[in-house]
Design an enzyme around this catalytic site. Structure first.
Site, PDB file in Angstrom:
ATOM      1  N   ASP A  99     -12.766  35.530  15.468  1.00 58.60           N
ATOM      2  CA  ASP A  99     -12.831  35.051  14.086  1.00 58.60           C
ATOM      3  C   ASP A  99     -14.255  35.120  13.514  1.00 58.60           C
ATOM      4  O   ASP A  99     -15.249  35.084  14.252  1.00 58.60           O
ATOM      5  CB  ASP A  99     -12.356  33.596  14.005  1.00 58.60           C
ATOM      6  CG  ASP A  99     -10.847  33.487  14.099  1.00 58.60           C
ATOM      7  OD1 ASP A  99     -10.192  34.505  14.383  1.00 58.60           O
ATOM      8  OD2 ASP A  99     -10.336  32.362  13.907  1.00 58.60           O
ATOM      9  N   HIS A 251     -14.753  33.807  19.080  1.00 65.63           N
ATOM     10  CA  HIS A 251     -15.535  34.060  17.868  1.00 65.63           C
ATOM     11  C   HIS A 251     -16.606  35.119  18.147  1.00 65.63           C
ATOM     12  O   HIS A 251     -17.241  35.098  19.208  1.00 65.63           O
ATOM     13  CB  HIS A 251     -16.211  32.776  17.373  1.00 65.63           C
ATOM     14  CG  HIS A 251     -15.261  31.697  16.986  1.00 65.63           C
ATOM     15  ND1 HIS A 251     -14.676  30.858  17.916  1.00 65.63           N
ATOM     16  CD2 HIS A 251     -14.773  31.323  15.770  1.00 65.63           C
ATOM     17  CE1 HIS A 251     -13.860  30.006  17.302  1.00 65.63           C
ATOM     18  NE2 HIS A 251     -13.911  30.257  15.996  1.00 65.63           N
TER      19      HIS A 251
END
Length: 725
Positions: A99, A251
């Site tokens: 993300d 991430h």
């Protein structure tokens, strides 16, 4: 008459009559440039989530309105076409999801590890990052990974309207289309977690997004790498139980991700040894690809968007460098002025200081005048009160208002009027030089008045045979208005403090036309006043330096001049000054490589004049552009503190300049307003001058309207003097 329309002459005003007013191109272009810069800053602020971004995060709410099958279902939610379907990952299938990227530092490292271990993943990218780093999105697609939407500005969508949600999705798609030429049907909401965490606020958003054709992908295995718990803990959190499949949340942006990269490099081979495959989402589900090609207008819109974002980042980067340069130049100039002007004052005020033997011989004062009927009498009478023996030559440059007749009617001794057809100020001064009787020549403007001691103080430096010219202390006489007070500050701080500094550096760039003195021999050696530029005072000063003469500053030789009283008149005057200065710098550019007497001016004076009088003022608007941006979009407090810091430095310099000139400090009350309003006008004038120079434009001399209100303060009543000569 041809003589009334030559390049240096004054052009008669056109007859009165209705005219259609248009914004002149020389004004329009600077405004367009400033508007373009602001637009680039606004675009950058939007892309960097500084403008229109909503960083609120909603706390958890009740979930009684969320369907049971969603709360107990898988991490893939398909609400398209009114369906409510969830999907789980098959056994031994892991879908790695990343993300908040792409990040220019960490995303390439993540991609390298995935490529090293022949694994695929899904990258949920934000529009802001995809717009700024399109090459990374393109690499993701080229290396076989899937890309999903993560909104443009990363807001909590439960706070947003449907219109804003559509905007976030469309801008996110636009960035991906421009970067990689694709559209995607995958979406992950910011701040999402497991399907079981869906509540009454987030579920309606998921339904709406489904109605727009997107599959919502959450996760069922959170590595919690954003906490930076250590490599071992990230691996433990990312590992599913037994043979279960999973969608793993990681991430590749949002901070330091070195633990994520290290964990990934160990996690992939460990799980592959256990028989796990790392596929794209659609590969793991055996579904059609989430990507579709974008062509035609949509593709070009995306490319145009990415181009503009890249341009805004690059231009803003250049602006930041420019801001650093102007900051350095401003601070450097202030330090130089404070140090060197103080040294100059101590030197010339030291007990026993003298330039040489006292200068007592008569001098010739040249007063070029064109339509100075309102001022000329005050000017001449102030000269008649001089404490030094003088002859006065008023050179009437084709006036049409009876200027010459006024002087003749005064019937004063030792005052001569020389008439000529209108040919411009340099020609008038040369005509006066040809008619002058004495070896020292004082030049002044027809709207200026001298104090009784001005001429005496002005000529004393000629006791040093090396001095070829002397700059006097020009002051604003009509300082009672706001615009007059601003110019008063500028004269005392910007001009006279500068002259002290340049005197110490022995590279004075300009002898003011209002009050200056020359050796006749020095003037004749350089060919007299030149018509090559619109700043003949700067031109002649530079010529003096190149001929080996010293040019110095006489602080006590005060002259009171009438400054422009309207914005239009001020604009005309400063436009001519700045453009003429550029012409003079260009004319004398060879001084940079000259040796001998002119070498110092070429090595020191010309670069300093170019930096402080041309380049620095051109970059100075960046201070105000970033000030405005910071005030509106933040960080407001830091911006205000920075601006107040710059203002404080300027106030210190201004106060010091006023103290050296023994001026009242009350006028400095308007300094903050001057920095906000007056300075902007000077910026645009200089920018206009640059455009005129670069486009080859030509500028005529423009006569300013005078009122004749200026008188020398504190001087004795005018008196007649005996003739000299």
């Amino acid at each position: 008459m041809a003589s009334r329309t030559n390049r240096r002459g004054r052009t008669p005003q056109p007859p009165d009559g209705p005219r259609r007013r248009r914004l002149p191109m020389r004004l329009l272009l600077p405004l367009l440039v400033l508007a373009a810069l602001m637009a680039m800053l606004m675009l950058r602020g939007y892309v960097h989530s500084e403008i229109l971004a909503d960083h609120r995060v909603r706390p958890a709410a009740a979930s009684d309105q969320v369907p049971e099958q969603i709360l107990k279902g898988g991490p893939v939610i398909d609400a398209r076409s009114g369906r409510t379907e969830t999907l789980d990952m098959p056994d031994r299938r892991l879908v790695l999801t990343f993300d908040d990227g792409p990040d220019p530092e960490w995303t390439p490292k993540v991609l390298d590890v995935l490529k090293k271990h022949d694994a695929h993943a899904v990258f949920f990218v934000t529009g802001t990052m995809a717009s700024r780093h399109p090459d990374l999105v393109r690499r993701m697609v080229e290396e076989g990974h899937e890309v999903g939407l993560h909104t443009f500005n990363h807001p909590d969508l439960s706070y947003q309207s449907k219109k804003r949600i559509d905007w976030e999705l469309s801008q996110n798609q636009l960035a991906i289309s421009g970067a990689a030429g694709i559209r995607t049907s995958l979406f992950r909401p910011p701040y999402s977690s497991f399907a079981a965490a869906m509540d009454n606020e987030s579920w309606p958003v998921t339904e709406y997004i489904g109605s727009r054709g997107y599959i919502t992908v959450v996760n069922n295995t959170d590595s919690e790498d954003w906490r930076k718990p250590g490599v071992e803990e990230i691996i433990r959190k990312a590992t599913p139980k037994g043979r279960e499949g999973a969608i793993v949340l990681m991430h590749d942006s949002g901070g330091d991700r070195h633990q994520t990269v290290q964990a990934l490099d160990r996690f992939l081979p460990q799980m592959q040894e256990r028989g796990y495959e790392f596929d794209n989402l659609t590969e793991a589900l055996g579904a059609p690809s989430a990507h579709s090609q974008v062509t035609g207008v949509d593709l070009w819109k995306g490319k145009a968007w990415v181009f503009l974002v890249q341009a805004s980042d690059n231009i803003t980067g250049v602006l930041v460098v420019g801001l650093a340069i102007i900051g350095f130049l401003v601070i450097s100039r202030f330090v130089l002025m404070l140090v060197l002007s103080g040294a100059h004052a101590r030197r010339v005020r030291k007990r026993g200081f003298s330039w040489g033997p006292p200068v007592t011989e008569p001098v010739s004062v040249l007063v070029p005048a064109y339509n100075e009927a309102k001022c000329i009498e005050n000017t001449v009478r102030s000269l008649m009160a001089s404490e030094h023996p003088i002859e006065i030559l008023v050179i009437d440059d084709g006036s049409t208002d009876g200027t010459a007749r006024i002087v003749e009617a005064m019937g004063l001794p030792n005052v001569r009027v020389v008439r000529q057809l209108n040919a411009g100020k340099p020609a008038a001064l040369n005509r006066g030089l040809a008619n002058a009787r004495h070896d020292i020549i004082v030049m002044m403007d027809g709207d200026t008045v001298f104090e009784p001691s001005t001429v005496r103080e002005l000529v004393q430096p000629f006791g040093d045979p090396r001095v070829g010219a002397v700059a006097g202390n020009a002051k604003v006489g009509n300082r009672d208005s706001l615009i007059g007070a601003w110019q008063h500050i500028e004269y005392v701080m910007g001009f006279n403090l500068d002259r002290r500094m340049y005197d110490m550096l022995r590279c004075m760039p300009t002898i003011p036309g209002a009050v200056g003195a020359f050796r006749r021999t020095a003037l004749e050696r350089v060919g007299g006043m030149s018509e090559d530029t619109l700043a003949e005072d700067t031109d002649i000063t530079m010529a003096m330096h190149r001929d080996g003469w010293r040019v110095v500053y006489a602080e006590k030789a005060r002259a009171w001049t009438e400054a422009p009283e309207t914005v239009q008149q001020l604009w005309s005057q400063r436009y001519r000054w700045s453009y003429g200065t550029m012409q003079a710098i260009w004319k004398h550019r060879k001084a940079l490589v000259e040796s001998g007497p002119s070498g110092r001016f070429g090595r020191v004076g010309l670069p300093l004049v170019s930096l402080f009088m041309v380049l620095a003022p051109l970059l100075a608007p960046l201070i105000d552009v970033f000030l405005l941006y910071g005030l509106i979009f933040g960080p407001t407090q830091k911006t205000i503190v920075a601006w107040l810091g710059v203002l404080a430095i300027q106030a210190v310099c201004a106060a010091y300049a006023f103290r050296l000139d023994r001026e009242r400090m009350t006028h400095l009350i308007s300094l903050p307003l001057q920095q906000i309003l007056y300075r902007q006008l000077m910026y645009v004038v200089l920018l206009q001058s640059w455009i005129t120079a670069l486009t080859g434009g030509r500028l005529r001399w423009q006569k300013l309207r005078r009122t004749g209100v200026v008188e020398a303060p504190g001087g004795p009543a005018p008196r007649e003097r005996r003739p000299v000569g």
